[in-house]
Scaffold this motif. Structure first.
Motif, PDB file in Angstrom:
ATOM      1  N   LEU A  55       0.856  -1.174   0.000  1.00 43.24           N
ATOM      2  CA  LEU A  55       0.000   0.000   0.000  1.00 43.24           C
ATOM      3  C   LEU A  55       0.899   1.234   0.000  1.00 43.24           C
ATOM      4  N   LEU A  56       0.738   2.080  -1.015  1.00 41.32           N
ATOM      5  CA  LEU A  56       1.563   3.272  -1.189  1.00 41.32           C
ATOM      6  C   LEU A  56       0.687   4.510  -0.971  1.00 41.32           C
ATOM      7  N   ILE A  57       1.171   5.470  -0.174  1.00 44.10           N
ATOM      8  CA  ILE A  57       0.356   6.615   0.225  1.00 44.10           C
ATOM      9  C   ILE A  57       1.142   7.904   0.054  1.00 44.10           C
ATOM     10  N   ASP A  58       0.524   8.867  -0.604  1.00 42.43           N
ATOM     11  CA  ASP A  58       1.090  10.203  -0.746  1.00 42.43           C
ATOM     12  C   ASP A  58       0.126  11.189  -0.089  1.00 42.43           C
ATOM     13  N   ALA A  59       0.478  11.676   1.104  1.00 40.74           N
ATOM     14  CA  ALA A  59      -0.359  12.630   1.832  1.00 40.74           C
ATOM     15  C   ALA A  59       0.107  14.042   1.507  1.00 40.74           C
ATOM     16  N   GLY A  60      -0.623  14.710   0.632  1.00 41.46           N
ATOM     17  CA  GLY A  60      -0.258  16.059   0.213  1.00 41.46           C
ATOM     18  C   GLY A  60      -0.943  17.123   1.044  1.00 41.46           C
ATOM     19  N   ASN A  61      -0.803  18.365   0.648  1.00 37.00           N
ATOM     20  CA  ASN A  61      -1.358  19.481   1.403  1.00 37.00           C
ATOM     21  C   ASN A  61      -2.880  19.562   1.325  1.00 37.00           C
ATOM     22  N   THR A  62      -3.465  18.950   0.295  1.00 35.13           N
ATOM     23  CA  THR A  62      -4.908  19.050   0.086  1.00 35.13           C
ATOM     24  C   THR A  62      -5.591  17.688   0.057  1.00 35.13           C
ATOM     25  N   ARG A  63      -4.917  16.692  -0.525  1.00 37.76           N
ATOM     26  CA  ARG A  63      -5.520  15.372  -0.694  1.00 37.76           C
ATOM     27  C   ARG A  63      -4.554  14.281  -0.235  1.00 37.76           C
ATOM     28  N   VAL A  64      -5.128  13.112   0.036  1.00 38.27           N
ATOM     29  CA  VAL A  64      -4.350  11.903   0.278  1.00 38.27           C
ATOM     30  C   VAL A  64      -4.556  10.981  -0.920  1.00 38.27           C
ATOM     31  N   LYS A  65      -3.455  10.636  -1.587  1.00 34.84           N
ATOM     32  CA  LYS A  65      -3.509   9.731  -2.731  1.00 34.84           C
ATOM     33  C   LYS A  65      -2.934   8.380  -2.308  1.00 34.84           C
ATOM     34  N   TRP A  66      -3.538   7.296  -2.775  1.00 34.96           N
ATOM     35  CA  TRP A  66      -3.004   5.988  -2.432  1.00 34.96           C
ATOM     36  C   TRP A  66      -3.258   4.992  -3.561  1.00 34.96           C
ATOM     37  N   ALA A  67      -2.434   3.949  -3.559  1.00 36.28           N
ATOM     38  CA  ALA A  67      -2.567   2.901  -4.577  1.00 36.28           C
ATOM     39  C   ALA A  67      -1.973   1.616  -4.044  1.00 36.28           C
ATOM     40  N   LEU A  68      -2.368   0.520  -4.643  1.00 32.01           N
ATOM     41  CA  LEU A  68      -1.760  -0.781  -4.363  1.00 32.01           C
ATOM     42  C   LEU A  68      -0.716  -1.068  -5.434  1.00 32.01           C
ATOM     43  N   TRP A  69       0.376  -1.698  -5.021  1.00 33.57           N
ATOM     44  CA  TRP A  69       1.495  -1.980  -5.917  1.00 33.57           C
ATOM     45  C   TRP A  69       1.843  -3.453  -5.800  1.00 33.57           C
ATOM     46  N   ASP A  70       1.813  -4.157  -6.932  1.00 34.86           N
ATOM     47  CA  ASP A  70       2.088  -5.596  -6.918  1.00 34.86           C
ATOM     48  C   ASP A  70       3.517  -5.930  -7.331  1.00 34.86           C
ATOM     49  N   GLY A  71       4.347  -4.902  -7.463  1.00 37.12           N
ATOM     50  CA  GLY A  71       5.725  -5.108  -7.873  1.00 37.12           C
ATOM     51  C   GLY A  71       5.973  -4.719  -9.313  1.00 37.12           C
ATOM     52  N   SER A  72       4.899  -4.576 -10.093  1.00 39.67           N
ATOM     53  CA  SER A  72       5.055  -4.183 -11.497  1.00 39.67           C
ATOM     54  C   SER A  72       3.984  -3.207 -11.966  1.00 39.67           C
ATOM     55  N   GLN A  73       2.808  -3.192 -11.309  1.00 38.73           N
ATOM     56  CA  GLN A  73       1.718  -2.334 -11.743  1.00 38.73           C
ATOM     57  C   GLN A  73       1.026  -1.691 -10.547  1.00 38.73           C
ATOM     58  N   LEU A  74       0.550  -0.447 -10.770  1.00 37.55           N
ATOM     59  CA  LEU A  74      -0.275   0.218  -9.765  1.00 37.55           C
ATOM     60  C   LEU A  74      -1.724  -0.199  -9.947  1.00 37.55           C
ATOM     61  N   GLN A  75      -2.410  -0.382  -8.834  1.00 34.08           N
ATOM     62  CA  GLN A  75      -3.819  -0.724  -8.864  1.00 34.08           C
ATOM     63  C   GLN A  75      -4.584   0.200  -7.911  1.00 34.08           C
ATOM     64  N   SER A  76      -5.834   0.467  -8.243  1.00 32.47           N
ATOM     65  CA  SER A  76      -6.747   1.201  -7.356  1.00 32.47           C
ATOM     66  C   SER A  76      -6.221   2.566  -6.941  1.00 32.47           C
ATOM     67  N   LEU A  77      -5.672   3.331  -7.894  1.00 35.09           N
ATOM     68  CA  LEU A  77      -5.197   4.673  -7.581  1.00 35.09           C
ATOM     69  C   LEU A  77      -6.384   5.548  -7.189  1.00 35.09           C
ATOM     70  N   THR A  78      -6.328   6.090  -5.974  1.00 31.24           N
ATOM     71  CA  THR A  78      -7.447   6.813  -5.384  1.00 31.24           C
ATOM     72  C   THR A  78      -6.948   8.093  -4.736  1.00 31.24           C
ATOM     73  N   ALA A  79      -7.769   9.145  -4.767  1.00 31.09           N
ATOM     74  CA  ALA A  79      -7.439  10.394  -4.089  1.00 31.09           C
ATOM     75  C   ALA A  79      -8.663  10.881  -3.328  1.00 31.09           C
ATOM     76  N   ILE A  80      -8.455  11.298  -2.071  1.00 35.50           N
ATOM     77  CA  ILE A  80      -9.552  11.843  -1.274  1.00 35.50           C
ATOM     78  C   ILE A  80      -9.096  13.150  -0.627  1.00 35.50           C
ATOM     79  N   PRO A  81      -9.995  14.115  -0.457  1.00 33.26           N
ATOM     80  CA  PRO A  81      -9.629  15.350   0.241  1.00 33.26           C
ATOM     81  C   PRO A  81      -9.432  15.102   1.730  1.00 33.26           C
ATOM     82  N   HIS A  82      -8.698  15.979   2.381  1.00 38.58           N
ATOM     83  CA  HIS A  82      -8.456  15.828   3.814  1.00 38.58           C
ATOM     84  C   HIS A  82      -9.752  15.734   4.608  1.00 38.58           C
ATOM     85  N   ALA A  83     -10.790  16.424   4.155  1.00 36.26           N
ATOM     86  CA  ALA A  83     -12.058  16.409   4.884  1.00 36.26           C
ATOM     87  C   ALA A  83     -12.655  15.006   4.976  1.00 36.26           C
TER      88      ALA A  83
END
Length: 237
Positions: A3-31
């Protein structure tokens, strides 16, 4: 699975990584940060890697919701063939370093890495692996908010970016876009002068689509370079 997570100033982005491909790339606002616990419940992952430039309460919420302990990333002096020339690596945001590592995973050329979010960060990376540093610029909405808050007559919706704005709304949009794209192209020109080669331009972030039509045609838009940087780290760990 990671599980990979990028918590930015406005949104939190995350995705699943199987070693070769990203899956379920999602972004949600802090609220909507409380939603993460439900989104991640039942995930079968063996590691969680994350970067955070948001406030401590966002990091705490991620720690509480994650299905296993979070490996919080920091900028490093060197990794994966990239040497960091930042004067004080400890003060550098992990997102900027990870965006550079993500760019290296996608390109072996000289690269300008532009991440257009709440702030615009622009990084210079050579084909030889030297990360030379970069710029931090207020993002599109921060520029407009600053004008709205600090002038008497510019608290209005921005219009459209155009070559010769003939109204105040279009002048606001065009001025902000030109300032952002100008900063990107100036660093691109400096890197070209430094290496003698034309750098590739990688563009990411929530406002990437806004800037793309105003940048050189060869610009490549990538959905979340920070996540790709985390994937690079995950594969090397």
């Amino acid at each position: 699975m990671k599980l990979l997570i990028d918590a930015g100033n406005t949104r939190v982005k995350w995705a699943l990584w199987d070693g070769s491909q990203l899956q379920s790339l999602t972004a949600i606002p802090h609220a909507d940060i409380a939603q993460l616990a439900a989104d991640w419940r039942g995930l079968r992952v063996d590691a969680v890697l994350a970067a955070n430039v948001a406030k401590p309460d966002i990091r705490a919420a991620i720690d509480a919701a994650a299905p296993c302990p979070v490996q919080w990333q920091r900028a490093q002096q060197a990794a994966f063939g990239v040497r960091n020339h930042y004067r004080n690596v400890a003060e550098q945001g992990a997102d900027r370093w990870l965006a550079v590592l993500g760019a290296r995973q996608l390109s072996a050329a000289d690269v300008i890495v532009a991440n257009a979010g709440t702030a615009l960060t622009i990084e210079a990376l050579t084909a030889d692996g030297d990360y030379l540093g970069g710029l931090i610029v207020p993002g599109y909405r921060l520029m407009l908010a600053s004008l709205a808050q600090n002038t008497a007559n510019l608290d209005r919706a921005a219009g459209q970016g155009c070559a010769f704005p003939q109204g105040t709304e279009d002048a606001l949009a065009s001025g902000a876009i030109d300032a952002l794209c100008g900063a990107i192209e100036r660093l691109q020109a400096r890197l070209a002068a430094h290496t003698g080669r034309t750098p590739q331009l990688l563009l990411s972030g929530g406002d990437a689509a806004l800037l793309l039509p105003h940048l050189p045609p060869a610009t490549r838009m990538v959905d979340n370079l920070v996540i790709y940087g985390l994937a690079n780290v995950a594969n090397g760990s």
